[in-house]
Design a protein around this motif. Structure first.
Motif, PDB file in Angstrom:
ATOM      1  N   GLU A   4       0.758  -1.283   0.151  1.00  0.00           N
ATOM      2  CA  GLU A   4       0.170  -0.062  -0.027  1.00  0.00           C
ATOM      3  C   GLU A   4       0.850   1.372   0.019  1.00  0.00           C
ATOM      4  O   GLU A   4       2.045   1.073   0.545  1.00  0.00           O
ATOM      5  CB  GLU A   4      -0.839  -0.044   1.185  1.00  0.00           C
ATOM      6  CG  GLU A   4      -1.844   1.102   1.397  1.00  0.00           C
ATOM      7  CD  GLU A   4      -2.551   1.076   2.600  1.00  0.00           C
ATOM      8  OE1 GLU A   4      -3.591   2.027   2.555  1.00  0.00           O
ATOM      9  OE2 GLU A   4      -2.258   0.819   3.644  1.00  0.00           O
ATOM     10  N   VAL A   5       0.500   2.275  -0.633  1.00  0.00           N
ATOM     11  CA  VAL A   5       0.838   3.614  -0.658  1.00  0.00           C
ATOM     12  C   VAL A   5      -0.156   4.392   0.094  1.00  0.00           C
ATOM     13  O   VAL A   5      -1.150   4.644  -0.639  1.00  0.00           O
ATOM     14  CB  VAL A   5       1.592   4.165  -2.025  1.00  0.00           C
ATOM     15  CG1 VAL A   5       1.898   5.407  -1.994  1.00  0.00           C
ATOM     16  CG2 VAL A   5       2.381   3.110  -2.670  1.00  0.00           C
ATOM     17  N   TYR A   6       0.051   4.931   0.964  1.00  0.00           N
ATOM     18  CA  TYR A   6      -0.939   5.978   1.688  1.00  0.00           C
ATOM     19  C   TYR A   6      -0.417   7.437   1.414  1.00  0.00           C
ATOM     20  O   TYR A   6       0.868   7.757   1.755  1.00  0.00           O
ATOM     21  CB  TYR A   6      -0.859   5.589   3.188  1.00  0.00           C
ATOM     22  CG  TYR A   6      -1.796   6.248   4.141  1.00  0.00           C
ATOM     23  CD1 TYR A   6      -3.104   6.386   3.925  1.00  0.00           C
ATOM     24  CD2 TYR A   6      -1.389   7.263   4.970  1.00  0.00           C
ATOM     25  CE1 TYR A   6      -3.919   7.374   4.671  1.00  0.00           C
ATOM     26  CE2 TYR A   6      -1.898   8.017   5.537  1.00  0.00           C
ATOM     27  CZ  TYR A   6      -3.358   8.065   5.494  1.00  0.00           C
ATOM     28  OH  TYR A   6      -4.186   9.043   6.300  1.00  0.00           O
ATOM     29  N   TYR A  53       4.603   2.616   8.197  1.00  0.00           N
ATOM     30  CA  TYR A  53       4.993   2.677   6.908  1.00  0.00           C
ATOM     31  C   TYR A  53       6.221   2.667   6.815  1.00  0.00           C
ATOM     32  O   TYR A  53       6.985   3.207   7.709  1.00  0.00           O
ATOM     33  CB  TYR A  53       4.386   3.799   6.167  1.00  0.00           C
ATOM     34  CG  TYR A  53       2.926   3.659   5.738  1.00  0.00           C
ATOM     35  CD1 TYR A  53       2.385   2.771   4.842  1.00  0.00           C
ATOM     36  CD2 TYR A  53       1.721   4.368   6.662  1.00  0.00           C
ATOM     37  CE1 TYR A  53       0.981   2.657   4.700  1.00  0.00           C
ATOM     38  CE2 TYR A  53       0.463   4.203   6.429  1.00  0.00           C
ATOM     39  CZ  TYR A  53       0.153   3.050   5.348  1.00  0.00           C
ATOM     40  OH  TYR A  53      -1.272   2.709   5.336  1.00  0.00           O
ATOM     41  N   ASN A  54       6.890   2.123   5.960  1.00  0.00           N
ATOM     42  CA  ASN A  54       8.718   1.787   5.715  1.00  0.00           C
ATOM     43  C   ASN A  54       9.109   2.998   5.069  1.00  0.00           C
ATOM     44  O   ASN A  54      10.312   3.184   5.154  1.00  0.00           O
ATOM     45  CB  ASN A  54       8.674   0.606   5.038  1.00  0.00           C
ATOM     46  CG  ASN A  54       8.171  -0.543   5.621  1.00  0.00           C
ATOM     47  OD1 ASN A  54       7.589  -0.832   6.909  1.00  0.00           O
ATOM     48  ND2 ASN A  54       8.013  -1.563   4.979  1.00  0.00           N
ATOM     49  N   ILE A  55       8.289   3.706   4.128  1.00  0.00           N
ATOM     50  CA  ILE A  55       8.957   4.654   3.440  1.00  0.00           C
ATOM     51  C   ILE A  55       8.254   5.991   3.315  1.00  0.00           C
ATOM     52  O   ILE A  55       6.938   5.859   3.251  1.00  0.00           O
ATOM     53  CB  ILE A  55       8.998   4.491   1.762  1.00  0.00           C
ATOM     54  CG1 ILE A  55       9.968   3.188   1.611  1.00  0.00           C
ATOM     55  CG2 ILE A  55       9.704   5.466   0.909  1.00  0.00           C
ATOM     56  CD1 ILE A  55      10.122   2.551   0.228  1.00  0.00           C
ATOM     57  N   ALA A  56       8.620   7.078   3.665  1.00  0.00           N
ATOM     58  CA  ALA A  56       8.029   8.335   3.646  1.00  0.00           C
ATOM     59  C   ALA A  56       8.556   9.315   2.648  1.00  0.00           C
ATOM     60  O   ALA A  56       9.713   9.392   2.589  1.00  0.00           O
ATOM     61  CB  ALA A  56       8.057   8.989   5.256  1.00  0.00           C
ATOM     62  N   ILE A  81      13.314   7.784   4.738  1.00  0.00           N
ATOM     63  CA  ILE A  81      12.886   9.328   4.544  1.00  0.00           C
ATOM     64  C   ILE A  81      13.174  10.033   3.225  1.00  0.00           C
ATOM     65  O   ILE A  81      14.677   9.955   3.072  1.00  0.00           O
ATOM     66  CB  ILE A  81      13.020  10.302   5.703  1.00  0.00           C
ATOM     67  CG1 ILE A  81      12.804   9.683   7.065  1.00  0.00           C
ATOM     68  CG2 ILE A  81      12.367  11.382   5.601  1.00  0.00           C
ATOM     69  CD1 ILE A  81      11.082   9.183   7.281  1.00  0.00           C
ATOM     70  N   PHE A  82      12.518  10.315   2.362  1.00  0.00           N
ATOM     71  CA  PHE A  82      12.839  11.110   0.940  1.00  0.00           C
ATOM     72  C   PHE A  82      12.469  12.638   1.353  1.00  0.00           C
ATOM     73  O   PHE A  82      11.261  12.947   1.384  1.00  0.00           O
ATOM     74  CB  PHE A  82      12.300  10.252  -0.166  1.00  0.00           C
ATOM     75  CG  PHE A  82      12.974   9.083  -0.536  1.00  0.00           C
ATOM     76  CD1 PHE A  82      14.004   9.183  -1.321  1.00  0.00           C
ATOM     77  CD2 PHE A  82      12.466   7.960   0.022  1.00  0.00           C
ATOM     78  CE1 PHE A  82      14.310   7.974  -1.730  1.00  0.00           C
ATOM     79  CE2 PHE A  82      13.032   6.774  -0.268  1.00  0.00           C
ATOM     80  CZ  PHE A  82      13.935   6.839  -1.271  1.00  0.00           C
ATOM     81  N   ILE A  99      20.393  10.240   8.117  1.00  0.00           N
ATOM     82  CA  ILE A  99      20.522   9.908   6.709  1.00  0.00           C
ATOM     83  C   ILE A  99      19.248   9.818   6.276  1.00  0.00           C
ATOM     84  O   ILE A  99      18.341   9.397   6.624  1.00  0.00           O
ATOM     85  CB  ILE A  99      21.240   8.703   6.441  1.00  0.00           C
ATOM     86  CG1 ILE A  99      22.693   8.843   6.949  1.00  0.00           C
ATOM     87  CG2 ILE A  99      21.206   8.143   5.053  1.00  0.00           C
ATOM     88  CD1 ILE A  99      23.251   7.275   6.784  1.00  0.00           C
ATOM     89  N   THR A 100      18.923  10.772   5.313  1.00  0.00           N
ATOM     90  CA  THR A 100      18.010  11.073   4.395  1.00  0.00           C
ATOM     91  C   THR A 100      18.070  10.846   3.020  1.00  0.00           C
ATOM     92  O   THR A 100      19.311  10.915   2.588  1.00  0.00           O
ATOM     93  CB  THR A 100      16.997  12.344   4.584  1.00  0.00           C
ATOM     94  OG1 THR A 100      17.885  13.419   4.349  1.00  0.00           O
ATOM     95  CG2 THR A 100      16.611  12.434   6.209  1.00  0.00           C
ATOM     96  N   TYR A 101      17.076  10.785   1.965  1.00  0.00           N
ATOM     97  CA  TYR A 101      17.257  10.604   0.721  1.00  0.00           C
ATOM     98  C   TYR A 101      16.735  11.608   0.007  1.00  0.00           C
ATOM     99  O   TYR A 101      15.858  12.274   0.255  1.00  0.00           O
ATOM    100  CB  TYR A 101      16.674   9.051   0.575  1.00  0.00           C
ATOM    101  CG  TYR A 101      17.533   7.953   1.158  1.00  0.00           C
ATOM    102  CD1 TYR A 101      18.451   7.326   0.798  1.00  0.00           C
ATOM    103  CD2 TYR A 101      17.074   7.461   2.311  1.00  0.00           C
ATOM    104  CE1 TYR A 101      19.110   6.590   1.361  1.00  0.00           C
ATOM    105  CE2 TYR A 101      17.568   6.512   3.211  1.00  0.00           C
ATOM    106  CZ  TYR A 101      18.914   5.985   2.664  1.00  0.00           C
ATOM    107  OH  TYR A 101      19.298   5.192   3.486  1.00  0.00           O
TER     108      TYR A 101
END
Length: 153
Positions: A4-6, A53-56, A81-82, A99-101
């Motif tokens: 899922e992408v929320y 969620y795993n990616i923000a 985190i992006f 570290i962020t992306y």
């Protein structure tokens, strides 16, 4: 695989047209995996949800600091985190050694790289966040501020 992408579209300063464009593109790209929310959730419910969620992807590149508590919550929950390079929140996280992306690189990297996790980085990010905003640190910073204020009198 992405389950899922929320996409919470209710907390930013974007227009209704912006939200509709995000929904349209999200559905086109991700189909049934894309979910969105245009309503305001109770704070506790909202944070409970986003911390799963795993990616923000935090698309804030204004010169104002928005959603800092959301960012902290996502880092603490171990999310990748992006952010945009000019996001004041990213500058703060960088100063902590977190570290962020870069959001700008999402489209140019293979999908596997986008979703790839480095557990050591995520753990170190959590530790660095705790070292910089933990209760003891905050109390110490305020104590120093008050001591300086009283020493001027």
């Amino acid at each position: 695989q992405i389950d899922e992408v929320y996409c919470p579209l209710n907390y930013g300063s974007g227009s209704k047209q912006y939200a509709m464009n995000v929904i349209k593109n999200g559905k086109n790209l991700l189909g049934e995996h894309f979910t969105w929310d245009l309503s305001f959730l109770p704070k506790s419910e909202y944070f409970k949800k986003i911390c799963t969620y795993n990616i923000a992807i935090i698309p804030n590149h204004k010169k104002t600091q928005n959603a800092l508590f959301v960012v902290y919550s996502m880092v603490a929950s171990g999310a990748k985190i992006f952010m945009y390079p000019d996001d004041p929140n990213r500058e703060l996280l960088d100063s902590f050694g977190i570290i962020t992306y870069d959001i700008d690189n999402i489209g140019s990297q293979p999908f596997e790289e986008f979703i790839k996790y480095d557990n050591d980085i995520l753990y170190n990010n959590f530790r660095k966040l705790k070292d910089n905003i933990g209760t003891e640190i905050i109390v110490s910073k305020y104590k120093n501020i008050f001591q300086k204020l009283y020493s001027y009198q």
